[in-house]
Scaffold this active site. Structure first.
Site, PDB file in Angstrom:
ATOM      1  CE  LYS A 114       1.992   7.487   9.553  1.00 44.36           C
ATOM      2  NZ  LYS A 114       2.571   6.175   9.908  1.00 44.36           N
TER       3      LYS A 114
ATOM      4  NE  ARG B 233       7.266   8.478   9.902  1.00 41.44           N
ATOM      5  CZ  ARG B 233       7.884   7.324   9.668  1.00 41.44           C
ATOM      6  NH1 ARG B 233       7.284   6.409   8.931  1.00 41.44           N
ATOM      7  NH2 ARG B 233       9.077   7.088  10.158  1.00 41.44           N
TER       8      ARG B 233
ATOM      9  CG  MET C  37      -1.570   8.353   0.413  1.00 37.21           C
ATOM     10  SD  MET C  37      -2.709   9.320   1.413  1.00 37.21           S
ATOM     11  CE  MET C  37      -2.854   8.323   2.888  1.00 37.21           C
TER      12      MET C  37
ATOM     13  CG  HIS D  26       3.738  -3.067  -0.211  1.00 42.70           C
ATOM     14  ND1 HIS D  26       3.326  -3.721  -1.357  1.00 42.70           N
ATOM     15  CD2 HIS D  26       2.938  -1.978  -0.088  1.00 42.70           C
ATOM     16  CE1 HIS D  26       2.339  -3.053  -1.901  1.00 42.70           C
ATOM     17  NE2 HIS D  26       2.081  -1.988  -1.166  1.00 42.70           N
TER      18      HIS D  26
ATOM     19  CB  SER E 173     -39.599 -12.316  -2.721  1.00 45.78           C
ATOM     20  OG  SER E 173     -38.191 -12.433  -2.666  1.00 45.78           O
TER      21      SER E 173
ATOM     22  CB  CYS F 193     -34.970 -13.297  -3.660  1.00 50.08           C
ATOM     23  SG  CYS F 193     -36.054 -12.680  -4.959  1.00 50.08           S
TER      24      CYS F 193
END
Length: 817
Positions: free
Chosen positions: A26, A96, A107, A467, A701, A768
């Site tokens: 932010k 914020r 948060m 949300h 392998s 594998c």
């Protein structure tokens, strides 16, 4: 002296986008928008380093921080000609969080900070709107009470009760006197809960909020989110303190969230929602049904509410210009937050927008077509694990359905499951392997664990940027929001649609692509892997060095693997091949019963003591190769692996048997089949003695499932009971059965690679285990020079993309497409 605070606003900033680790996403976005000349309210960012200091020093602040905050706050006051805490000319701020990666809703935030009984009167006088002032005050008390003072959400109950008593439905219908009454009730609640009055001193409020935002980095929902998304706990969060701008001052004010492209489909269309006379939390909380930005979006979603294009066309024009500026600058889809205060647009956030896998592919390919990025960047922008969203069935359009309701198509995909009404029940039942749909009136960040556990999410409130919608898209969960025709009764554990009552435990289906909610389970069809998916995967295939094979036991698995782009079979077990009657097999099974079969009589040990088993299985392999060669005319090259080898002698004994059987089968058929005999390196001793084993083994392998078990001394079937605790305590960075333990298991693999190729240059090497489909593990495989990875069919595309990204990460200039 350490610099803890960075300023932004007024067309300038001390930080920039490149400092996201220090300023958080932010803060870096606000700084960059300031540099771009976009309208950003002035403010400052307290760094993530201050958060680290906070936790390292008993939740205390650095000594220099207070002076730096006071200096930055004075800068905001000069910029706006207002003073923090001044009743005659008040400045209010928001506080914020802002981690370096987006953690939507996890948060805490506090808005309208700086209000008290004197300042609210000054705000009312200055704005000329007493109702606005007291609405802002009640919002502040509620947010501060919950976030800083830790009071449970009794505030909302008081508010709802007052609306019922007043006979109004919406917050916007309440008068200034109503808000005065509610403010008094809120303050009484704080005093009753805490035994002391609500804090009136603005500086006390400010430092309480800063500490609470730092503290929210370790709240349960943030911890769960970080665990789900592999976000390190030591990154910390920044704190952003910014002058308030108000979207709740009347009909010429608004707040909203927008995406510069459609985050569900990736279409190049402006996508977002807003609310008139509201603050930002109202949009994401889903308490009021948001309005669409454009008329086209309004009509597509059959909304009766006016679009911004109709009520604030000048503001929308400005938003379109901001959209163009940000996309051209960041060269990616952006998620922005904005407020309109008395007709003026203010930008409050920009960040790379969360999107579905389908949207991510569409956006990446489109940006290449538009010349904003190159193909290598497009490949690097897709999370390989997210492709899993595209590889599973969708609803059959021909199926008959009973539609209960229609909401908003918030996150695409379809899911069927039994209804649960709480996040706790969703998590509990999902842990038992049950498919559930989490049904809520609206979700909150506290529901994160249940949202992750559920197959899909349904809410009766909220919009496309609520949300529930944002989190579901980030998780790849189908989601329908705003299904307002449904009535959810938590106490009765029912969901009602007109005259149909659906009880908890009954099955419903949701389609996050159409917004439909249907009764019962709906049949599905296989997805089409074409278009943008095929384009980007073609680019990835042109870059990657390693081959991608499949672990496949059946013809169905093999066909699915080929459809997903597998280039061969990397593992097909032959344990199910038997050559004796059932009674004999049952008797032998009883004889071979062991207390600890993981470390017992299995793998090559069984072939040593019962050679007829390996003779029969080898014959079956060679005979199948002969049949396919005759029927198709194409060369088939089996690679026969001897499992669980610890010594070269074990391998040599069994290789003699395999070679003899192969000669016999080919002589009878009159056909020569090329083949290799190698071994699975799945024991520490085999890795240590790889040099001598490679003298006769023609390929390795790495069976990293068993190698992880034997290195750690863990049973993968039992480790789940404590692996989560080990990860939380930092003993395991990742579950070692999901992501390869590079330091321990990886060291043995690397050693075996070096010793094996020293003994046999050009030795073919692959992996594998389940790690062959894990993107982080694939990066390690690329780095040590393996030739291929092999994984389950549904992880083939993930492996193809991750293998290409591993090449680019190793040498971005090495390959062009």
């Amino acid at each position: 002296m350490t610099k803890w605070v960075y300023r932004f606003g007024d067309g300038a900033a001390e930080g920039c986008a490149d400092r996201k680790n220090l300023l958080g996403g932010k803060g870096a976005g606000l700084a960059e928008m300031s540099h771009l000349g976009l309208p950003v309210p002035p403010g400052f960012t307290i760094t993530t380093e201050a958060c680290s200091y906070f936790y390292a020093h008993g939740k205390s602040f650095p000594a220099e921080l207070q002076e730096q905050v006071e200096c930055a706050l004075a800068g905001i006051e000069r910029s706006l000609g207002a003073r923090f805490g001044d009743p005659d000319n008040p400045l209010l701020v928001s506080v914020r969080s802002g981690a370096r990666v987006s953690m939507p809703g996890m948060m805490d935030t506090v808005l309208n900070l700086g209000l008290n009984d004197r300042v609210v009167e000054g705000l009312a006088c200055k704005s000329g709107d007493e109702r606005f002032a007291y609405d802002s005050y009640r919002r502040f008390i509620q947010m501060y009470g919950q976030v800083v003072l830790g009071i449970e959400n009794h505030f909302e109950e008081l508010l709802e009760n007052h609306k019922l008593d007043s006979g109004v439905l919406l917050d916007t219908d309440l008068s200034a006197d109503d808000w005065r009454t509610i403010v008094a009730g809120f303050k009484d609640l704080v005093a009753e809960e805490l035994g002391r009055p609500f804090p009136e001193e603005p500086q006390e409020q400010l430092w309480g909020a800063i500490g609470a935002v730092f503290g929210s980095w370790m709240n349960p929902r943030a911890v769960i989110y970080r665990r789900l998304h592999d976000i390190p706990g030591d990154w910390g969060t920044a704190v952003n303190i910014q002058a308030m701008v108000f979207g709740n001052m009347g009909a010429d004010c608004a707040t909203g969230v927008a995406f510069t492209r459609n985050p569900s489909t990736g279409a190049n269309e402006f996508y977002g929602e807003y609310l008139v006379n509201a603050q930002g939390e109202d949009v994401v909380a889903g308490i009021r049904t948001p309005q669409h930005l454009t008329i086209a979006s309004k009509e597509a979603n059959k909304s009766a509410l006016p679009a911004m294009e109709e009520v604030m066309p000048e503001v929308l024009t400005q938003l379109y210009e901001v959209r163009r500026t940000l996309e051209n600058h960041y060269r990616d889809m952006q998620d922005v937050e904005f407020t309109v205060q008395r007709g003026k647009l203010w930008m409050l956030q920009t960040r790379s927008g969360k999107r579905t896998a389908q949207a991510a592919l569409k956006i990446a390919v489109s940006l290449v077509d538009e010349g904003l990025i190159v193909r290598e960047e497009a490949i690097g922008r897709i999370d390989p694990a997210s492709l899993d969203q595209l590889l599973h069935p969708t609803l059959d359009p021909k199926a008959k359905t009973t539609v209960l309701a229609r909401g908003l198509p918030a996150s695409p995909g379809a899911a069927s499951g039994e209804i649960v009404f709480t996040a706790e029940e969703a998590e509990s039942r999902a842990s038992r392997g049950e498919a559930v749909i989490l049904v809520r009136i609206e979700t909150s960040p506290e529901d994160i664990h249940g949202m992750h556990a559920a197959k899909g999410i349904l809410t009766t409130r909220g919009g496309m940027t609520s949300h529930a919608a944002v989190v579901a898209r980030g998780m790849g969960r189908p989601c329908v929001t705003g299904a307002g025709d449904l009535r959810v009764d938590y106490a009765a554990r029912t969901m009602v649609s007109r005259n149909i009552v659906v009880m908890a435990g009954e099955t419903i289906t949701i389609d996050g692509s159409t917004g439909e909610v249907m009764l019962g389970a709906v049949p599905t069809i296989q997805p089409e892997l074409s278009g943008d998916f095929a384009t980007l995967m073609g680019w990835a295939d042109g870059i990657r060095r390693m081959k991608v094979r499949a672990n496949a036991e059946t013809a169905v698995d093999a066909r699915m693997a080929r459809r997903f782009g597998a280039e061969g079979i990397g593992l097909s077990r032959t344990e199910q091949l038997t050559g004796k009657d059932i009674a004999t097999i049952r008797h032998r099974a009883i004889v071979l019963h062991e207390v600890n079969p993981m470390l017992g009589h299995r793998g090559c040990r069984l072939g040593i003591t019962y050679p007829e088993i390996y003779e029969m299985q080898a014959a079956a392999i060679f005979e199948a190769a002969v049949v396919v060669t005759k029927e198709t005319g194409e060369a088939v090259e089996p690679e026969i692996m001897v499992p669980l080898v610890a010594t070269r002698k074990e391998f040599d004994i069994l290789k003699v048997i395999i070679d003899r059987v192969g000669r016999e089968v080919m002589e009878r058929a009159g056909i020569t089949v090329r083949y290799l005999v190698g071994t699975m390196i799945e024991l520490p001793r085999a890795a240590l003695r790889a040099g001598e084993i490679a003298e006769t083994a023609e390929f390795f392998s790495f069976g990293t499932n068993d190698l992880t078990q034997t290195v750690f001394g863990l049973s993968r079937d039992d480790a789940a009971s404590f692996a989560g605790a080990y990860q939380r305590l930092g003993i395991f960075e990742h579950d070692p059965f999901v992501t390869l333990d590079v330091d321990g298991v990886g060291e043995l693999v690397r050693l075996a690679v070096d010793r094996g190729r020293a003994a046999r240059p050009g030795l073919k090497l692959g992996i594998c285990g389940e790690h062959g489909g894990d993107p982080m593990s694939i990066g390690f495989c690329q780095a040590i020079g393996l030739d291929y990875v092999s994984c389950s069919p549904y992880r083939i595309p993930i492996a193809r993309l991750a293998a290409a990204q591993a090449v680019l990460a190793g040498d971005p200039g090495d390959t062009t497409v």
